[in-house]
Design a protein around this motif. Structure first.
Motif, PDB file in Angstrom:
ATOM      1  N   GLY A   1     -12.698   9.754  83.087  1.00 22.61           N
ATOM      2  CA  GLY A   1     -12.872   8.310  83.089  1.00 22.61           C
ATOM      3  C   GLY A   1     -11.799   7.555  83.843  1.00 22.61           C
ATOM      4  N   ARG A   2     -11.119   8.221  84.726  1.00 19.59           N
ATOM      5  CA  ARG A   2     -10.054   7.580  85.503  1.00 19.59           C
ATOM      6  C   ARG A   2     -10.633   6.458  86.356  1.00 19.59           C
ATOM      7  NH1 ARG A   2      -5.053   9.113  88.253  1.00 19.59           N
ATOM      8  NH2 ARG A   2      -4.336   7.107  88.986  1.00 19.59           N
ATOM      9  N   ALA A   3      -9.993   5.298  86.309  1.00 20.47           N
ATOM     10  CA  ALA A   3     -10.383   4.156  87.144  1.00 20.47           C
ATOM     11  C   ALA A   3      -9.271   3.920  88.161  1.00 20.47           C
ATOM     12  CB  ALA A   3     -10.590   2.924  86.279  1.00 20.47           C
ATOM     13  N   TYR A   4      -9.634   3.506  89.329  1.00 21.99           N
ATOM     14  CA  TYR A   4      -8.666   3.298  90.412  1.00 21.99           C
ATOM     15  C   TYR A   4      -8.628   1.832  90.793  1.00 21.99           C
ATOM     16  CZ  TYR A   4      -9.470   8.314  90.745  1.00 21.99           C
ATOM     17  OH  TYR A   4      -9.598   9.641  90.461  1.00 21.99           O
ATOM     18  N   ARG A   5      -7.438   1.384  91.214  1.00 26.84           N
ATOM     19  CA  ARG A   5      -7.272  -0.006  91.637  1.00 26.84           C
ATOM     20  C   ARG A   5      -7.593  -0.188  93.114  1.00 26.84           C
ATOM     21  NH1 ARG A   5      -1.342  -1.054  89.492  1.00 26.84           N
ATOM     22  NH2 ARG A   5      -1.169   0.849  90.678  1.00 26.84           N
ATOM     23  N   VAL A   6      -7.802   0.911  93.814  1.00 26.63           N
ATOM     24  CA  VAL A   6      -8.127   0.866  95.244  1.00 26.63           C
ATOM     25  C   VAL A   6      -9.508   1.479  95.426  1.00 26.63           C
ATOM     26  CG1 VAL A   6      -5.707   0.987  95.975  1.00 26.63           C
ATOM     27  CG2 VAL A   6      -7.007   3.091  95.686  1.00 26.63           C
ATOM     28  N   PRO A   7     -10.133   1.236  96.566  1.00 24.50           N
ATOM     29  CA  PRO A   7     -11.440   1.848  96.801  1.00 24.50           C
ATOM     30  C   PRO A   7     -11.362   3.382  96.725  1.00 24.50           C
ATOM     31  CG  PRO A   7     -11.014   0.144  98.435  1.00 24.50           C
ATOM     32  CD  PRO A   7      -9.740   0.343  97.670  1.00 24.50           C
ATOM     33  N   PHE A   8     -12.424   4.001  96.274  1.00 23.36           N
ATOM     34  CA  PHE A   8     -12.448   5.448  96.095  1.00 23.36           C
ATOM     35  C   PHE A   8     -12.166   6.185  97.404  1.00 23.36           C
ATOM     36  CE2 PHE A   8     -14.595   9.581  95.496  1.00 23.36           C
ATOM     37  CZ  PHE A   8     -13.866  10.033  94.405  1.00 23.36           C
ATOM     38  N   ARG A   9     -12.602   5.636  98.541  1.00 23.11           N
ATOM     39  CA  ARG A   9     -12.358   6.281  99.829  1.00 23.11           C
ATOM     40  C   ARG A   9     -10.863   6.425 100.086  1.00 23.11           C
ATOM     41  NH1 ARG A   9     -11.231   1.765 102.908  1.00 23.11           N
ATOM     42  NH2 ARG A   9     -12.246  -0.074 102.068  1.00 23.11           N
ATOM     43  N   VAL A  10     -10.067   5.474  99.630  1.00 23.25           N
ATOM     44  CA  VAL A  10      -8.613   5.535  99.784  1.00 23.25           C
ATOM     45  C   VAL A  10      -8.046   6.638  98.891  1.00 23.25           C
ATOM     46  CG1 VAL A  10      -6.453   4.247  99.473  1.00 23.25           C
ATOM     47  CG2 VAL A  10      -8.479   3.098 100.418  1.00 23.25           C
ATOM     48  N   VAL A  11      -8.572   6.722  97.672  1.00 20.97           N
ATOM     49  CA  VAL A  11      -8.140   7.757  96.730  1.00 20.97           C
ATOM     50  C   VAL A  11      -8.397   9.141  97.328  1.00 20.97           C
ATOM     51  CG1 VAL A  11      -8.574   8.776  94.452  1.00 20.97           C
ATOM     52  CG2 VAL A  11      -8.509   6.283  94.722  1.00 20.97           C
ATOM     53  N   VAL A  12      -9.562   9.318  97.917  1.00 23.95           N
ATOM     54  CA  VAL A  12      -9.920  10.615  98.511  1.00 23.95           C
ATOM     55  C   VAL A  12      -8.880  11.022  99.547  1.00 23.95           C
ATOM     56  CG1 VAL A  12     -11.613  11.800  99.978  1.00 23.95           C
ATOM     57  CG2 VAL A  12     -12.395  10.398  98.061  1.00 23.95           C
ATOM     58  N   HIS A  13      -8.513  10.126 100.430  1.00 23.41           N
ATOM     59  CA  HIS A  13      -7.555  10.466 101.487  1.00 23.41           C
ATOM     60  C   HIS A  13      -6.162  10.749 100.920  1.00 23.41           C
ATOM     61  CE1 HIS A  13     -10.240   9.972 104.863  1.00 23.41           C
ATOM     62  NE2 HIS A  13     -10.741   8.908 104.254  1.00 23.41           N
ATOM     63  N   LYS A  14      -5.749  10.019  99.890  1.00 16.66           N
ATOM     64  CA  LYS A  14      -4.442  10.271  99.276  1.00 16.66           C
ATOM     65  C   LYS A  14      -4.421  11.629  98.588  1.00 16.66           C
ATOM     66  CE  LYS A  14      -1.383   8.189  99.605  1.00 16.66           C
ATOM     67  NZ  LYS A  14      -0.423   8.305 100.715  1.00 16.66           N
ATOM     68  N   VAL A  15      -5.499  11.963  97.876  1.00 14.87           N
ATOM     69  CA  VAL A  15      -5.555  13.256  97.187  1.00 14.87           C
ATOM     70  C   VAL A  15      -5.528  14.394  98.206  1.00 14.87           C
ATOM     71  CG1 VAL A  15      -6.979  14.741  95.714  1.00 14.87           C
ATOM     72  CG2 VAL A  15      -6.652  12.345  95.103  1.00 14.87           C
ATOM     73  N   ILE A  16      -6.191  14.224  99.333  1.00 12.63           N
ATOM     74  CA  ILE A  16      -6.133  15.237 100.396  1.00 12.63           C
ATOM     75  C   ILE A  16      -4.690  15.437 100.845  1.00 12.63           C
ATOM     76  CG2 ILE A  16      -6.747  15.759 102.801  1.00 12.63           C
ATOM     77  CD1 ILE A  16      -9.442  14.249 102.206  1.00 12.63           C
ATOM     78  N   ASP A  17      -3.975  14.344 101.087  1.00 17.84           N
ATOM     79  CA  ASP A  17      -2.575  14.447 101.499  1.00 17.84           C
ATOM     80  C   ASP A  17      -1.748  15.180 100.445  1.00 17.84           C
ATOM     81  OD1 ASP A  17      -3.212  13.023 103.796  1.00 17.84           O
ATOM     82  OD2 ASP A  17      -2.408  11.121 103.051  1.00 17.84           O
ATOM     83  N   TRP A  18      -1.909  14.814  99.176  1.00 20.51           N
ATOM     84  CA  TRP A  18      -1.127  15.421  98.102  1.00 20.51           C
ATOM     85  C   TRP A  18      -1.434  16.907  97.967  1.00 20.51           C
ATOM     86  CZ3 TRP A  18      -2.933  11.001  94.471  1.00 20.51           C
ATOM     87  CH2 TRP A  18      -2.200   9.852  94.731  1.00 20.51           C
ATOM     88  N   LYS A  19      -2.718  17.256  97.985  1.00 24.84           N
ATOM     89  CA  LYS A  19      -3.106  18.656  97.788  1.00 24.84           C
ATOM     90  C   LYS A  19      -2.686  19.528  98.976  1.00 24.84           C
ATOM     91  CE  LYS A  19      -4.622  18.749  93.702  1.00 24.84           C
ATOM     92  NZ  LYS A  19      -3.928  19.596  92.711  1.00 24.84           N
ATOM     93  N   ALA A  20      -2.732  18.987 100.186  1.00 31.33           N
ATOM     94  CA  ALA A  20      -2.276  19.750 101.350  1.00 31.33           C
ATOM     95  C   ALA A  20      -0.775  20.009 101.249  1.00 31.33           C
ATOM     96  CB  ALA A  20      -2.610  19.014 102.642  1.00 31.33           C
ATOM     97  N   ALA A  21      -0.021  18.979 100.892  1.00 26.97           N
ATOM     98  CA  ALA A  21       1.430  19.149 100.741  1.00 26.97           C
ATOM     99  C   ALA A  21       1.730  20.152  99.629  1.00 26.97           C
ATOM    100  CB  ALA A  21       2.084  17.805 100.442  1.00 26.97           C
ATOM    101  N   GLU A  22       1.025  20.047  98.528  1.00 22.32           N
ATOM    102  CA  GLU A  22       1.217  20.972  97.405  1.00 22.32           C
ATOM    103  C   GLU A  22       0.889  22.406  97.821  1.00 22.32           C
ATOM    104  OE1 GLU A  22      -1.456  21.562  93.564  1.00 22.32           O
ATOM    105  OE2 GLU A  22      -0.327  19.671  93.487  1.00 22.32           O
ATOM    106  N   HIS A  23      -0.180  22.572  98.572  1.00 14.89           N
ATOM    107  CA  HIS A  23      -0.588  23.903  99.026  1.00 14.89           C
ATOM    108  C   HIS A  23       0.526  24.563  99.845  1.00 14.89           C
ATOM    109  CE1 HIS A  23      -3.101  27.091 100.711  1.00 14.89           C
ATOM    110  NE2 HIS A  23      -2.557  26.789 101.869  1.00 14.89           N
ATOM    111  N   TYR A  24       1.097  23.832 100.772  1.00 18.60           N
ATOM    112  CA  TYR A  24       2.118  24.422 101.630  1.00 18.60           C
ATOM    113  C   TYR A  24       3.446  24.591 100.909  1.00 18.60           C
ATOM    114  CZ  TYR A  24      -1.171  24.528 105.336  1.00 18.60           C
ATOM    115  OH  TYR A  24      -2.281  24.832 106.086  1.00 18.60           O
TER     116      TYR A  24
END
Length: 181
Positions: free
Chosen positions: A70-93
């Protein structure tokens, strides 16, 4: 493409995302972004398809789990998607780099080790660290040669953790440019 057209596209996408969320169609919502997720992950993985798919899977998993909770975001979901990609890529490496170091330390027999390995490693780091500012070099030395945690580096140099993170980031950007040039 004009700004108005791009804005209209974003507005339409945001409206569709809101509709899917309201309808509880979180699977469909994440699936609608999967092409974007895969493409961005491929770019982050620089051609390593296996890494790209692993990162994309982690992104989809995180988005789905947050939405299910039930997480709600203060920004559009498309922005969340791009941030999560950045975080997960950094975490992966980060995870990959730690695994490589642990593997090397756990599987090297000290008696059979090359007596010049430490010298060569130190010499290579000296060459890499050339051109860094004195503060960046100090941070890199403590982090990579002595293996101190970021908090320990901050304490030793009487810096805030944020200042250490910034110095590490700047140093790594410079090193990446140097190595990739």
């Amino acid at each position: 493409m004009s700004g108005l057209t791009l804005s209209a596209m974003h507005d339409a996408r945001d409206a569709e995302d809101t509709r899917l969320l309201a309808a509880g169609e979180i699977g469909l919502l994440v699936e609608s972004y999967y092409g974007v997720i895969i493409d961005r992950c491929r770019a982050k993985a620089r051609g390593n398809e296996e890494a790209a798919l692993e990162i994309a899977g982690a992104v989809a998993e995180r988005l789905l789990s947050e939405l299910k909770r039930g997480r709600a975001y203060r920004v559009p979901f498309r922005v969340v998607v791009h941030k999560v990609i950045d975080w997960k890529a950094a975490e992966h490496y980060r995870r990959r780099d730690v695994a490589i170091v642990e593997l090397d330390e756990d599987h090297v027999d000290g008696s059979a080790a090359d007596p010049f390995a430490k010298f060569e490693s130190d010499y290579d780091l000296d060459l890499l660290f050339e051109g860094l500012s004195p503060r960046e070099r100090q941070v890199m030395e403590l982090r990579w040669r002595e293996g101190l945690a970021i908090e320990q580096v901050a304490q030793r140099l009487e810096m805030t953790r944020n200042a250490v993170d910034q110095a590490l980031h700047r140093a790594l950007v410079r090193l990446r440019e140097k190595v990739c040039a």
